[in-house]
Design an enzyme around this catalytic site. Structure first.
Site, PDB file in Angstrom:
ATOM      1  N   HIS A   1      32.490  34.300  48.913  1.00 20.16           N
ATOM      2  CA  HIS A   1      33.516  33.177  48.647  1.00 20.16           C
ATOM      3  C   HIS A   1      33.849  32.108  49.441  1.00 20.16           C
ATOM      4  O   HIS A   1      34.480  31.375  49.447  1.00 20.16           O
ATOM      5  CB  HIS A   1      35.070  34.076  48.434  1.00 20.16           C
ATOM      6  CG  HIS A   1      35.059  35.036  47.234  1.00 20.16           C
ATOM      7  ND1 HIS A   1      36.148  35.842  47.201  1.00 20.16           N
ATOM      8  CD2 HIS A   1      34.197  34.913  46.092  1.00 20.16           C
ATOM      9  CE1 HIS A   1      35.773  36.411  46.091  1.00 20.16           C
ATOM     10  NE2 HIS A   1      34.689  36.139  45.496  1.00 20.16           N
TER      11      HIS A   1
ATOM     12  N   CYS B   1      35.581  11.919  52.630  1.00 18.63           N
ATOM     13  CA  CYS B   1      33.759  11.977  52.799  1.00 18.63           C
ATOM     14  C   CYS B   1      33.470  10.522  53.215  1.00 18.63           C
ATOM     15  O   CYS B   1      34.179   9.763  52.802  1.00 18.63           O
ATOM     16  CB  CYS B   1      33.348  12.455  51.481  1.00 18.63           C
ATOM     17  SG  CYS B   1      31.484  12.582  51.159  1.00 18.63           S
TER      18      CYS B   1
ATOM     19  N   ALA C   1      41.168  49.879  58.322  1.00 18.50           N
ATOM     20  CA  ALA C   1      39.977  49.988  58.673  1.00 18.50           C
ATOM     21  C   ALA C   1      39.614  49.686  60.393  1.00 18.50           C
ATOM     22  O   ALA C   1      38.778  50.257  60.777  1.00 18.50           O
ATOM     23  CB  ALA C   1      39.433  48.341  58.058  1.00 18.50           C
TER      24      ALA C   1
ATOM     25  N   GLU D   1      45.393  52.012  50.639  1.00 20.23           N
ATOM     26  CA  GLU D   1      45.873  52.273  49.187  1.00 20.23           C
ATOM     27  C   GLU D   1      44.782  52.881  48.138  1.00 20.23           C
ATOM     28  O   GLU D   1      43.611  52.536  48.449  1.00 20.23           O
ATOM     29  CB  GLU D   1      46.417  51.018  48.588  1.00 20.23           C
ATOM     30  CG  GLU D   1      47.418  50.213  49.484  1.00 20.23           C
ATOM     31  CD  GLU D   1      48.944  50.901  49.760  1.00 20.23           C
ATOM     32  OE1 GLU D   1      49.220  51.733  48.703  1.00 20.23           O
ATOM     33  OE2 GLU D   1      49.659  50.786  50.488  1.00 20.23           O
TER      34      GLU D   1
HETATM   35  C1  BJW Z   1      43.674  47.183  54.262  1.00 21.02           C
HETATM   36  C2  BJW Z   1      44.189  46.996  55.351  1.00 21.02           C
HETATM   37  C3  BJW Z   1      43.840  47.570  56.685  1.00 21.02           C
HETATM   38  C4  BJW Z   1      45.468  46.235  53.610  1.00 21.02           C
HETATM   39  N1  BJW Z   1      42.571  48.065  56.625  1.00 21.02           N
HETATM   40  N2  BJW Z   1      42.261  47.901  54.064  1.00 21.02           N
HETATM   41  C5  BJW Z   1      36.618  39.543  34.555  1.00 21.02           C
HETATM   42  C6  BJW Z   1      37.662  40.304  34.071  1.00 21.02           C
HETATM   43  C7  BJW Z   1      38.778  39.299  34.508  1.00 21.02           C
HETATM   44  C8  BJW Z   1      38.787  38.147  35.182  1.00 21.02           C
HETATM   45  C9  BJW Z   1      37.786  37.731  35.511  1.00 21.02           C
HETATM   46  C10 BJW Z   1      36.641  38.248  35.241  1.00 21.02           C
HETATM   47  N3  BJW Z   1      35.551  37.690  35.824  1.00 21.02           N
HETATM   48  C11 BJW Z   1      36.006  36.643  36.350  1.00 21.02           C
HETATM   49  C12 BJW Z   1      37.361  36.539  36.133  1.00 21.02           C
HETATM   50  C13 BJW Z   1      38.157  35.422  36.564  1.00 21.02           C
HETATM   51  C14 BJW Z   1      38.485  35.500  38.135  1.00 21.02           C
HETATM   52  C15 BJW Z   1      38.906  36.731  38.232  1.00 21.02           C
HETATM   53  O1  BJW Z   1      38.223  37.847  38.693  1.00 21.02           O
HETATM   54  N4  BJW Z   1      40.377  37.265  38.335  1.00 21.02           N
HETATM   55  C16 BJW Z   1      40.996  38.259  38.597  1.00 21.02           C
HETATM   56  C17 BJW Z   1      42.034  37.949  39.663  1.00 21.02           C
HETATM   57  C18 BJW Z   1      41.665  38.655  37.144  1.00 21.02           C
HETATM   58  N5  BJW Z   1      37.338  35.321  38.927  1.00 21.02           N
HETATM   59  C19 BJW Z   1      36.915  33.994  39.282  1.00 21.02           C
HETATM   60  O2  BJW Z   1      37.531  33.122  38.851  1.00 21.02           O
HETATM   61  C20 BJW Z   1      35.592  33.907  39.758  1.00 21.02           C
HETATM   62  N6  BJW Z   1      34.580  33.102  39.401  1.00 21.02           N
HETATM   63  C21 BJW Z   1      34.116  33.217  38.333  1.00 21.02           C
HETATM   64  O3  BJW Z   1      34.183  34.221  37.633  1.00 21.02           O
HETATM   65  O4  BJW Z   1      33.461  32.166  37.810  1.00 21.02           O
HETATM   66  C22 BJW Z   1      32.862  32.399  36.379  1.00 21.02           C
HETATM   67  C23 BJW Z   1      32.087  30.929  36.107  1.00 21.02           C
HETATM   68  C24 BJW Z   1      30.800  31.004  35.786  1.00 21.02           C
HETATM   69  C25 BJW Z   1      30.030  29.772  35.345  1.00 21.02           C
HETATM   70  C26 BJW Z   1      30.835  28.542  35.242  1.00 21.02           C
HETATM   71  C27 BJW Z   1      32.163  28.724  35.870  1.00 21.02           C
HETATM   72  C28 BJW Z   1      33.005  29.854  36.002  1.00 21.02           C
HETATM   73  C29 BJW Z   1      35.963  33.541  41.357  1.00 21.02           C
HETATM   74  C30 BJW Z   1      36.937  34.086  42.296  1.00 21.02           C
HETATM   75  C31 BJW Z   1      37.220  33.383  43.506  1.00 21.02           C
HETATM   76  C32 BJW Z   1      38.083  34.123  44.321  1.00 21.02           C
HETATM   77  N7  BJW Z   1      38.575  33.580  45.269  1.00 21.02           N
HETATM   78  C33 BJW Z   1      39.706  33.873  46.267  1.00 21.02           C
HETATM   79  C34 BJW Z   1      40.757  32.879  46.907  1.00 21.02           C
HETATM   80  C35 BJW Z   1      39.929  31.675  47.386  1.00 21.02           C
HETATM   81  C36 BJW Z   1      40.977  30.848  48.001  1.00 21.02           C
HETATM   82  C37 BJW Z   1      41.145  30.641  49.525  1.00 21.02           C
HETATM   83  O5  BJW Z   1      40.966  31.705  50.021  1.00 21.02           O
HETATM   84  O6  BJW Z   1      41.049  29.534  49.795  1.00 21.02           O
HETATM   85  O7  BJW Z   1      39.110  34.912  47.230  1.00 21.02           O
HETATM   86  S1  BJW Z   1      40.972  34.885  45.351  1.00 21.02           S
HETATM   87  C38 BJW Z   1      41.130  36.002  46.711  1.00 21.02           C
HETATM   88  O8  BJW Z   1      40.769  37.269  46.060  1.00 21.02           O
HETATM   89  C39 BJW Z   1      39.969  35.681  47.762  1.00 21.02           C
HETATM   90  C40 BJW Z   1      39.482  37.068  47.896  1.00 21.02           C
HETATM   91  O9  BJW Z   1      38.023  36.989  48.409  1.00 21.02           O
HETATM   92  C41 BJW Z   1      39.814  37.928  46.561  1.00 21.02           C
HETATM   93  C42 BJW Z   1      39.704  39.190  46.739  1.00 21.02           C
HETATM   94  O10 BJW Z   1      40.722  39.695  47.392  1.00 21.02           O
HETATM   95  P1  BJW Z   1      40.489  40.985  48.456  1.00 21.02           P
HETATM   96  O11 BJW Z   1      39.681  40.724  49.457  1.00 21.02           O
HETATM   97  O12 BJW Z   1      39.997  42.059  47.702  1.00 21.02           O
HETATM   98  O13 BJW Z   1      41.942  41.112  49.193  1.00 21.02           O
HETATM   99  P2  BJW Z   1      43.406  41.698  48.463  1.00 21.02           P
HETATM  100  O14 BJW Z   1      44.561  40.991  49.208  1.00 21.02           O
HETATM  101  O15 BJW Z   1      43.407  41.349  46.898  1.00 21.02           O
HETATM  102  O16 BJW Z   1      43.501  43.017  48.908  1.00 21.02           O
HETATM  103  C43 BJW Z   1      43.428  43.468  50.084  1.00 21.02           C
HETATM  104  C44 BJW Z   1      43.203  45.016  50.261  1.00 21.02           C
HETATM  105  O17 BJW Z   1      43.222  45.376  51.508  1.00 21.02           O
HETATM  106  C45 BJW Z   1      44.337  45.994  49.526  1.00 21.02           C
HETATM  107  O18 BJW Z   1      43.516  46.919  48.665  1.00 21.02           O
HETATM  108  C46 BJW Z   1      45.167  46.535  50.618  1.00 21.02           C
HETATM  109  O19 BJW Z   1      45.635  47.741  50.464  1.00 21.02           O
HETATM  110  C47 BJW Z   1      44.051  46.675  51.878  1.00 21.02           C
HETATM  111  N8  BJW Z   1      44.504  46.787  53.080  1.00 21.02           N
HETATM  112  N9  BJW Z   1      45.603  46.504  55.046  1.00 21.02           N
HETATM  113  C48 BJW Z   1      42.066  48.142  55.364  1.00 21.02           C
HETATM  114  N10 BJW Z   1      44.494  47.265  57.586  1.00 21.02           N
END
Ligand code: BJW
Length: 257
Positions: free
Chosen positions: A121, A151, A234, A218
């Site tokens: 990402h 830019c 972690a 979780e």
């Molecule tokens: C601990 C802990 C400790 C706590 N130790 N653990 C299929 C189905 C449905 C929807 C879609 C699909 N395919 C695509 C989509 C759409 C969308 C999507 O997935 N949406 C879902 C939410 C429904 N995906 C996209 O839009 C992606 N792009 C795409 O698919 O493009 C297609 C395309 C093709 C061609 C042309 C055009 C388009 C892009 C996704 C980008 C995600 N970006 C973000 C944020 C960016 C903003 C920024 O940072 O500035 O990235 S979203 C956010 O979530 C961030 C993260 O990388 C990402 C994942 O989150 P993560 O890392 O899992 O964190 P959390 O907070 O969710 O979880 C934390 C975990 O840690 C928890 O489980 C806790 O329990 C645990 N934890 N303490 C260990 N101490």
């Protein structure tokens, strides 16, 4: 808390592995004080994802998006990777290759010394022009001289992160899919595993025959098919896991450095 028997099982699964993927999410950095996105106290509880993490939100209010990113940059700059990060580096001493595939944009894996890191990402320390198709570059200035930064072409710069609705870089997702498919074991650490296409990678690894070891306090969608889930932070369980693994391999954590 992870049970002793589960850590033993995870070590057993790691013992024959030659290539290991560490697939990480925001929970990996929670122990350093970086906020997660989802769950209690997560970013999306206080902020709207459409405002901060979409191109439409950026075009509506680039200043808001940049102020938030500046805050993150100034915080990340002051923190140190926790011992779980070092454990992932130490793991390199016990297997042929460790590939870190991270959803995180904080750059902490590189800072810790991991040798091969795939950032799905993007990286908040890189910027690119929002108006032109150009390559991103590193900009470590905190604070930036102007918000939103511009830019040379006059357009706004944007953080080099992947927002919702944007495709992941083709080269990056292809490389991440290939290493997930070919690895012998995948550690799935600190991710809610709901954001696609990244969330599909543990399934690619499973289908490719890899052992799946989850580290998360979780239950997540990965728990359903993980070979073992270590329900613990972690920063606590990774050092314990890797130390025991290296000990069983006859390699001290110190000599793995
Ligand atoms: C601990 C802990 C400790 C706590 N130790 N653990 C299929 C189905 C449905 C929807 C879609 C699909 N395919 C695509 C989509 C759409 C969308 C999507 O997935 N949406 C879902 C939410 C429904 N995906 C996209 O839009 C992606 N792009 C795409 O698919 O493009 C297609 C395309 C093709 C061609 C042309 C055009 C388009 C892009 C996704 C980008 C995600 N970006 C973000 C944020 C960016 C903003 C920024 O940072 O500035 O990235 S979203 C956010 O979530 C961030 C993260 O990388 C990402 C994942 O989150 P993560 O890392 O899992 O964190 P959390 O907070 O969710 O979880 C934390 C975990 O840690 C928890 O489980 C806790 O329990 C645990 N934890 N303490 C260990 N101490």
């Amino acid at each position: 808390m992870a049970m002793e028997g589960d850590i033993e099982r995870a070590v057993e699964l790691l013992m024959p592995a030659r290539q290991v993927v560490a697939f990480t999410g925001a929970g990996m950095s929670k122990g350093c004080g970086v906020e997660t996105f989802r769950g209690k106290g997560g970013i999306w509880e206080r902020f709207n994802a459409e405002d901060l993490a979409t191109m439409e939100g950026f075009l509506r209010d680039p200043e808001l998006v940049w102020r938030w990113n500046e805050k993150r940059r100034s915080h990340i700059q002051t923190i140190e990777p926790h011992p779980g990060y070092k454990a992932i580096v130490d793991l390199e001493g016990g297997v042929d290759e460790v590939v870190v595939v991270t959803q995180n944009i904080d750059g902490l894996h590189e800072r810790s010394g991991s040798h091969r890191v795939i950032e799905l990402h993007g990286n908040v320390w890189k910027v690119r022009c929002a108006a032109e198709e150009n390559e991103p570059w590193v900009d470590l200035r905190v604070p930036l001289p102007e918000i939103p930064p511009r830019c040379e072409c006059g357009g706004f710069l944007r953080p080099h992160v992947v927002w919702f609705g944007e495709p992941l870089e083709r080269r990056v997702i292809l490389e991440a899919t290939a290493v997930s498919d070919s690895c012998n074991a995948m550690l799935v650490i600190g991710t809610s595993a709901v954001v696609y296409p990244a969330a599909g990678l543990p399934l690619v690894a499973k289908q490719g025959g890899a052992a799946i070891i989850e580290v998360n306090p979780e239950v997540t969608p990965v728990s359903e098919y993980a070979d073992v889930s270590l329900y613990a932070p972690a920063e606590e369980v990774l050092p314990e896991l890797v130390d025991l693994f290296l000990e069983r391999k006859g390699i001290g954590a110190e000599s793995a450095e």
